[in-house]
Design an enzyme around this catalytic site. Structure first.
Site, mmCIF file in Angstrom:
data_model
loop_
_atom_site.group_PDB
_atom_site.id
_atom_site.type_symbol
_atom_site.label_atom_id
_atom_site.label_comp_id
_atom_site.label_asym_id
_atom_site.label_seq_id
_atom_site.Cartn_x
_atom_site.Cartn_y
_atom_site.Cartn_z
ATOM 1 N N GLY A 48 0.138 12.286 2.145
ATOM 2 C CA GLY A 48 1.479 12.776 2.456
ATOM 3 C C GLY A 48 2.353 12.632 1.223
ATOM 4 O O GLY A 48 2.015 11.900 0.279
ATOM 5 N N GLN A 53 10.027 11.798 -3.548
ATOM 6 C CA GLN A 53 9.033 11.121 -4.392
ATOM 7 C C GLN A 53 8.761 11.892 -5.683
ATOM 8 O O GLN A 53 8.170 11.340 -6.611
ATOM 9 C CB GLN A 53 7.725 10.893 -3.619
ATOM 10 C CG GLN A 53 7.877 9.886 -2.473
ATOM 11 C CD GLN A 53 6.590 9.685 -1.725
ATOM 12 O OE1 GLN A 53 6.263 10.446 -0.829
ATOM 13 N NE2 GLN A 53 5.820 8.672 -2.102
ATOM 14 N N CYS A 97 1.506 3.608 -0.240
ATOM 15 C CA CYS A 97 2.529 4.568 -0.661
ATOM 16 C C CYS A 97 2.337 4.870 -2.141
ATOM 17 O O CYS A 97 2.183 3.946 -2.954
ATOM 18 C CB CYS A 97 3.922 3.979 -0.425
ATOM 19 S SG CYS A 97 5.255 5.108 -0.887
ATOM 20 N N LEU A 98 2.352 6.144 -2.486
ATOM 21 C CA LEU A 98 2.152 6.536 -3.882
ATOM 22 C C LEU A 98 3.303 6.044 -4.758
ATOM 23 O O LEU A 98 3.128 5.921 -5.980
ATOM 24 C CB LEU A 98 2.013 8.057 -3.972
ATOM 25 C CG LEU A 98 0.829 8.635 -3.172
ATOM 26 C CD1 LEU A 98 0.877 10.148 -3.148
ATOM 27 C CD2 LEU A 98 -0.499 8.144 -3.750
ATOM 28 N N GLU A 140 6.658 9.267 6.085
ATOM 29 C CA GLU A 140 7.288 10.275 5.220
ATOM 30 C C GLU A 140 8.738 10.519 5.620
ATOM 31 O O GLU A 140 9.605 10.710 4.751
ATOM 32 C CB GLU A 140 6.494 11.584 5.242
ATOM 33 C CG GLU A 140 5.045 11.477 4.781
ATOM 34 C CD GLU A 140 4.877 10.826 3.421
ATOM 35 O OE1 GLU A 140 5.795 10.912 2.593
ATOM 36 O OE2 GLU A 140 3.830 10.200 3.193
ATOM 37 N N HIS A 143 10.989 8.114 4.082
ATOM 38 C CA HIS A 143 11.352 8.458 2.692
ATOM 39 C C HIS A 143 12.606 9.341 2.658
ATOM 40 O O HIS A 143 13.437 9.208 1.759
ATOM 41 C CB HIS A 143 10.213 9.228 2.010
ATOM 42 C CG HIS A 143 9.129 8.365 1.422
ATOM 43 N ND1 HIS A 143 9.368 7.434 0.440
ATOM 44 C CD2 HIS A 143 7.800 8.327 1.658
ATOM 45 C CE1 HIS A 143 8.223 6.855 0.102
ATOM 46 N NE2 HIS A 143 7.255 7.369 0.824
HETATM 47 O O1 K1U Z 1 3.424 7.911 -0.788
HETATM 48 C C1 K1U Z 1 3.241 8.444 0.294
HETATM 49 O O2 K1U Z 1 4.156 8.605 1.079
HETATM 50 C C2 K1U Z 1 1.846 8.908 0.638
HETATM 51 C C3 K1U Z 1 1.038 7.891 1.402
HETATM 52 C C4 K1U Z 1 1.060 8.271 2.857
HETATM 53 C C5 K1U Z 1 0.631 7.240 3.851
HETATM 54 C C6 K1U Z 1 -0.539 6.544 3.731
HETATM 55 C C7 K1U Z 1 -0.918 5.609 4.683
HETATM 56 C C8 K1U Z 1 -0.115 5.396 5.759
HETATM 57 C C9 K1U Z 1 1.058 6.068 5.872
HETATM 58 C C10 K1U Z 1 1.437 7.015 4.926
HETATM 59 C C11 K1U Z 1 -0.375 7.925 0.837
HETATM 60 O O3 K1U Z 1 -1.011 8.914 0.855
HETATM 61 S S1 K1U Z 1 -1.007 6.448 0.166
HETATM 62 C C12 K1U Z 1 -2.673 6.923 -0.301
HETATM 63 C C13 K1U Z 1 -3.593 7.073 0.859
HETATM 64 O O4 K1U Z 1 -3.285 6.678 1.961
HETATM 65 C C14 K1U Z 1 -4.902 7.733 0.682
HETATM 66 C C15 K1U Z 1 -5.322 8.165 -0.560
HETATM 67 C C16 K1U Z 1 -6.560 8.782 -0.704
HETATM 68 C C17 K1U Z 1 -7.368 8.965 0.388
HETATM 69 C C18 K1U Z 1 -6.966 8.534 1.615
HETATM 70 C C19 K1U Z 1 -5.736 7.927 1.767
HETATM 71 ZN ZN ZN Z 2 5.315 6.690 0.805
#
Ligand code: K1U
Ligand code: ZN
Length: 173
Positions: A48, A53, A97-98, A140, A143
């Site tokens: 997401g 972001q 979270c990225l 999201e 955010h």
């Molecule tokens: O930064 C963000 O908002 C994105 C975040 C979204 C999220 C992840 C987990 C729970 C709630 C919301 C991410 O994508 S973190 C990376 C991640 O979860 C992932 C990366 C590669 C493969 C699978 C998952």
């Molecule tokens: Zn996030």
């Protein structure tokens, strides 16, 4: 399409805390932003991404929660999303979270939500979300209101998380 820089809490906390403004029209400029966001999210990789972001304070989210590298892409786009209803039942999930790289912790949120949003074409959609979809859309949408998943943790955990991201950024520089 352009892969944009993802803002992180070590350097960009003030921007990440901004409350994003509603979108007035789903037009080609907005679709270009959503295309960039999706490519940025796949490149990261993540499931997401909210516009703030990448430094754009508009109420826009992209998501793809399809699993596995070989799974067909299932991109979703959300413009001006609203939560119409949230279940009293909650569920925990180990979130990441990225913008808070390499930090993962459990957050408890409503298990199911009912949503209204505009899609890529600007059509109004109402639908229910559960499981990872419910977790991700709530993360999201936080955010869009300047809230990070670490804001749901204790002050001690939050402080440690930001310090860890800052330390890693210094080492990487
Ligand atoms: O930064 C963000 O908002 C994105 C975040 C979204 C999220 C992840 C987990 C729970 C709630 C919301 C991410 O994508 S973190 C990376 C991640 O979860 C992932 C990366 C590669 C493969 C699978 C998952
Ligand atoms: Zn996030």
């Amino acid at each position: 399409m352009t892969i944009r820089r993802i803002l992180t809490v070590d350097a960009d906390m003030a921007t990440l805390k901004e409350v994003s403004k509603p979108v007035e029209a789903v037009d080609d400029d907005l679709r270009a932003l959503m295309d960039d966001m999706l490519e940025t999210m796949y490149d990261a990789p993540g499931i997401g991404l909210a516009a703030i972001q990448v430094g754009v304070a508009r109420r826009v989210i992209v998501m793809d929660i399809s699993r596995g590298e070989d799974a067909p892409r299932e991109p979703r786009y959300f413009v001006n999303p609203e939560i119409l209803w949230a279940s009293e039942e909650t569920a925990p999930y180990e979130e990441g979270c990225l913008s808070v790289p390499d930090i993962f912790d459990e957050v408890e949120r409503p298990a199911k939500v009912r949503l209204r949003y505009l899609n890529y074409q600007g059509e109004t959609i109402e639908e229910d979300a559960e499981d990872l979809y419910a977790v991700c859309i709530q993360h999201e949408m936080d955010h869009l209101n300047g809230v990070l998943f670490i804001d749901h943790l204790s002050r001690l955990k939050r402080t440690r998380a930001v310090a860890k991201v800052k330390k890693a950024a210094r080492v990487d520089a």
